[in-house]
Design an enzyme around this catalytic site. Sequence first.
Site, PDB file in Angstrom:
ATOM      1  N   CYS A 128     -26.865  28.470   9.770  1.00 30.53           N
ATOM      2  CA  CYS A 128     -25.793  28.418  10.826  1.00 30.53           C
ATOM      3  C   CYS A 128     -25.347  29.866  11.226  1.00 30.53           C
ATOM      4  CB  CYS A 128     -24.934  27.397  10.593  1.00 30.53           C
ATOM      5  SG  CYS A 128     -24.242  27.219   8.728  1.00 30.53           S
ATOM      6  N   HIS A 241     -18.379  27.802  13.333  1.00 28.23           N
ATOM      7  CA  HIS A 241     -18.350  29.201  12.583  1.00 28.23           C
ATOM      8  C   HIS A 241     -17.969  30.429  13.278  1.00 28.23           C
ATOM      9  CE1 HIS A 241     -19.979  27.017   9.295  1.00 28.23           C
ATOM     10  NE2 HIS A 241     -20.868  27.597   8.958  1.00 28.23           N
TER      11      HIS A 241
HETATM   12  C1  2RA Z   1     -22.545  26.690   5.056  1.00 32.89           C
HETATM   13  N1  2RA Z   1     -24.086  27.584   6.331  1.00 32.89           N
HETATM   14  O1  2RA Z   1     -21.849  26.855   6.109  1.00 32.89           O
HETATM   15  C2  2RA Z   1     -23.897  26.877   5.024  1.00 32.89           C
HETATM   16  C3  2RA Z   1     -24.797  25.587   5.192  1.00 32.89           C
HETATM   17  N2  2RA Z   1     -24.767  24.882   6.345  1.00 32.89           N
HETATM   18  O2  2RA Z   1     -21.927  25.792   4.056  1.00 32.89           O
END
Ligand code: 2RA
Length: 343
Positions: A128, A241
């Site tokens: 991601c 994110h």
């Molecule tokens: C996280 N990228 O954010 C890793 C798995 N989704 O924990």
Amino acid sequence: KDYVIGIVGATGAVGQELVRLLHERNFPMSALRLFASARSAGKVVERFGKKWTIEEAKPGAFAGVDLAFFAAGGSVTRALAADAVKSSCVVIDKSSALRMEPNIPLVIPEINPEKLRNHGGIIANPNCSTAVMLMGLWPLHQAFGLKRIIVSTYQSVSGTGAEAVKELADQIQQHVSGQPVTHKVYPYQIAFNCIPHIDSFGENGYTGEETKMAEESRKIMGLPNLKVSATTVRVPVVRAHSVSVSAEFERPVDLAKARAAIAAFPGAELVDDVANKKYPTPLDFAEKVKCGVGRLRIDTAWDNGLSFWVSGDNLWKGAALNAVQNAELMIREGILKSEPAAV
Ligand code: 2RA
């Protein structure tokens, strides 16, 4: 043509977003079958006015399924993806299990759609944090020729899963009510904190998450010599994110051209007007198809440098949406067929 679709890991955070997106995007489905571990098999899931009885994901279970989205972790992919392909089922996998296999395409449709064409039955999706970062980085690479990046991430707890989302809420409640704050999911309390540790540490002091960002970016952008230094951090955000990137380019950079490149890129929404305090935030870009790109500025730490910030939904562009977009593109191009994978 409508397709029989399967979702493996249907009860997980990404699996649930897959069910939602397939319905909201009117994906051409003649049937949807939900698969999970033996523990969840038999459970009834009700959504969008429909009911599904969860089936156990096991060898032979994918007979009659045209396309299965795997969102159940690397061990399930390793155990069952090749078996699904043998049943003429195409697999679009979210896990990291096969991403770096030379003969497995690792695809973001806005960047390297051509890699979908010769798939051998299994298509991998990026981590991601990689996908969110590349929504800003790729258009800038196309404009100025990327050489090197230093990146820090600010990753939401939904990237870990539903248990982490609950733990953050519980910790805030404990803190507010003066109770001792407990933690189980992460090595430290996440509420009111940041944890510079995602995945496991390697010999070189980088975590698996940081190594994934480097290796996957090189493969997806076709830049095997790209220099990358990543620091991935968990922050007390529920969904979406964010990444901050400092990038060095081969050619002289220009802010107006950089902004135009990002504004023209289908996966990005330019939000860059700091005079009016306009820049992307995770809250603004949760449940958004595009990733917000802003804070563009000439980075004087490099000869040809640019810094920028991206916020994007880790469950959507970072996982479920990218997988569905890959499937939509394969259908549009008439390549949603399956041949025995040479895995
Ligand atoms: C996280 N990228 O954010 C890793 C798995 N989704 O924990």
